[in-house]
Write a protein that holds these residues in place. Sequence first.
Motif, mmCIF file in Angstrom:
data_model
loop_
_atom_site.group_PDB
_atom_site.id
_atom_site.type_symbol
_atom_site.label_atom_id
_atom_site.label_comp_id
_atom_site.label_asym_id
_atom_site.label_seq_id
_atom_site.Cartn_x
_atom_site.Cartn_y
_atom_site.Cartn_z
ATOM 1 N N SER A 70 0.822 -1.209 0.000
ATOM 2 C CA SER A 70 0.000 0.000 0.000
ATOM 3 C C SER A 70 0.863 1.268 0.000
ATOM 4 N N LYS A 71 2.168 1.116 0.250
ATOM 5 C CA LYS A 71 3.078 2.274 0.220
ATOM 6 C C LYS A 71 3.212 2.760 -1.210
ATOM 7 N N LYS A 72 3.019 4.038 -1.390
ATOM 8 C CA LYS A 72 3.064 4.629 -2.730
ATOM 9 C C LYS A 72 4.432 4.400 -3.378
ATOM 10 N N GLY A 73 4.416 3.799 -4.560
ATOM 11 C CA GLY A 73 5.622 3.639 -5.360
ATOM 12 C C GLY A 73 6.453 2.393 -5.082
ATOM 13 N N ILE A 74 6.128 1.627 -4.037
ATOM 14 C CA ILE A 74 6.974 0.475 -3.689
ATOM 15 C C ILE A 74 6.955 -0.592 -4.780
ATOM 16 N N THR A 75 5.786 -0.887 -5.327
ATOM 17 C CA THR A 75 5.683 -1.931 -6.346
ATOM 18 C C THR A 75 6.471 -1.556 -7.595
ATOM 19 N N SER A 76 6.335 -0.327 -8.037
ATOM 20 C CA SER A 76 7.069 0.096 -9.235
ATOM 21 C C SER A 76 8.565 0.204 -8.961
ATOM 22 N N ALA A 77 8.951 0.612 -7.760
ATOM 23 C CA ALA A 77 10.379 0.690 -7.414
ATOM 24 C C ALA A 77 11.001 -0.706 -7.415
ATOM 25 N N LEU A 78 10.294 -1.691 -6.863
ATOM 26 C CA LEU A 78 10.804 -3.069 -6.870
ATOM 27 C C LEU A 78 10.939 -3.597 -8.301
ATOM 28 N N ALA A 79 9.946 -3.323 -9.128
ATOM 29 C CA ALA A 79 10.002 -3.780 -10.522
ATOM 30 C C ALA A 79 11.166 -3.120 -11.256
ATOM 31 N N GLU A 80 11.354 -1.832 -11.038
ATOM 32 C CA GLU A 80 12.437 -1.101 -11.692
ATOM 33 C C GLU A 80 13.805 -1.662 -11.288
ATOM 34 N N ILE A 81 13.985 -1.898 -10.000
ATOM 35 C CA ILE A 81 15.256 -2.456 -9.511
ATOM 36 C C ILE A 81 15.486 -3.842 -10.112
ATOM 37 N N GLN A 82 14.446 -4.680 -10.110
ATOM 38 C CA GLN A 82 14.609 -6.034 -10.651
ATOM 39 C C GLN A 82 14.939 -6.013 -12.139
ATOM 40 N N ILE B 171 24.719 -9.635 -6.796
ATOM 41 C CA ILE B 171 23.584 -10.129 -6.018
ATOM 42 C C ILE B 171 23.451 -9.321 -4.729
ATOM 43 N N VAL B 172 24.575 -9.064 -4.055
ATOM 44 C CA VAL B 172 24.562 -8.258 -2.828
ATOM 45 C C VAL B 172 24.078 -6.848 -3.133
ATOM 46 N N GLU B 173 24.546 -6.280 -4.240
ATOM 47 C CA GLU B 173 24.121 -4.938 -4.653
ATOM 48 C C GLU B 173 22.597 -4.887 -4.813
ATOM 49 N N LEU B 174 22.034 -5.893 -5.468
ATOM 50 C CA LEU B 174 20.587 -5.967 -5.646
ATOM 51 C C LEU B 174 19.881 -6.090 -4.293
ATOM 52 N N ALA B 175 20.372 -6.984 -3.437
ATOM 53 C CA ALA B 175 19.761 -7.186 -2.120
ATOM 54 C C ALA B 175 19.770 -5.900 -1.305
ATOM 55 N N GLU B 176 20.869 -5.150 -1.355
ATOM 56 C CA GLU B 176 20.956 -3.904 -0.589
ATOM 57 C C GLU B 176 20.014 -2.842 -1.126
ATOM 58 N N LYS B 177 19.832 -2.783 -2.438
ATOM 59 C CA LYS B 177 18.886 -1.825 -3.017
ATOM 60 C C LYS B 177 17.458 -2.139 -2.556
ATOM 61 N N ILE B 178 17.117 -3.416 -2.529
ATOM 62 C CA ILE B 178 15.778 -3.817 -2.093
ATOM 63 C C ILE B 178 15.591 -3.504 -0.620
ATOM 64 N N LEU B 179 16.561 -3.859 0.196
ATOM 65 C CA LEU B 179 16.466 -3.650 1.637
ATOM 66 C C LEU B 179 16.305 -2.176 1.999
ATOM 67 N N SER B 180 16.909 -1.297 1.222
ATOM 68 C CA SER B 180 16.870 0.129 1.554
ATOM 69 C C SER B 180 15.567 0.815 1.158
ATOM 70 N N LEU B 181 14.698 0.120 0.437
ATOM 71 C CA LEU B 181 13.430 0.730 0.012
ATOM 72 C C LEU B 181 12.490 0.924 1.195
ATOM 73 N N LYS B 182 11.903 2.107 1.257
ATOM 74 C CA LYS B 182 10.875 2.372 2.265
ATOM 75 C C LYS B 182 9.650 1.531 1.930
ATOM 76 N N GLY B 183 9.177 0.777 2.878
ATOM 77 C CA GLY B 183 8.045 -0.107 2.648
ATOM 78 C C GLY B 183 8.435 -1.571 2.711
ATOM 79 N N VAL B 184 9.745 -1.874 2.531
ATOM 80 C CA VAL B 184 10.215 -3.255 2.688
ATOM 81 C C VAL B 184 10.369 -3.486 4.182
ATOM 82 N N LYS B 185 9.563 -4.394 4.705
ATOM 83 C CA LYS B 185 9.526 -4.650 6.151
ATOM 84 C C LYS B 185 10.553 -5.690 6.567
ATOM 85 N N HIS B 186 10.864 -6.605 5.674
ATOM 86 C CA HIS B 186 11.801 -7.678 5.976
ATOM 87 C C HIS B 186 12.437 -8.130 4.676
#
Length: 140
Positions: free
Chosen positions: A68-80, A113-128
């Motif tokens: 429900s966080k604005k932009g999280i879904t598109s940010a995850l897709a963009e990073i992937q 792989i670590v670079e990708l994981a860190e980008k995902i972890l730093s997103l606001k809205g990623v709880k775990h």
Amino acid sequence: MEKKLMRIGISLPGELLDKFDEALMKRGYSSRSEGIRDAIRTYNQHYEWMQQIKGTRAATISMVYDCSKKGITSALAEIQHEYLDLITSSVHFHMEENFCFEVIILEGDGEKIVELAEKILSLKGVKHSRLTTMPGERTE
């Protein structure tokens, strides 16, 4: 050698602090400070482990995020999409109204792989988020 203690202040949601206090009590910590020091040591150890990931790896990144966080879904897709050369598959499902669980399966350069994981972890809205890796060489 004398250890100098530093005082810090942090702001946390009440629910998160309540859960932390409950865990501290169950684990027998004598204070929040002791629990926070332990949590920071664990975080630092995990960071150091991630910095040692090199070479060809097979990996998963699992995450729970607030869709429900604005932009999280598109940010995850963009990073992937930046790391399509690593991603072999992904699974996504809705846990409850506002929370999604996703697992990304990867194979390739450990540092990327670590670079990708860190980008995902730093997103606001990623709880775990959790990275798991294994050497990528296949043995037969």
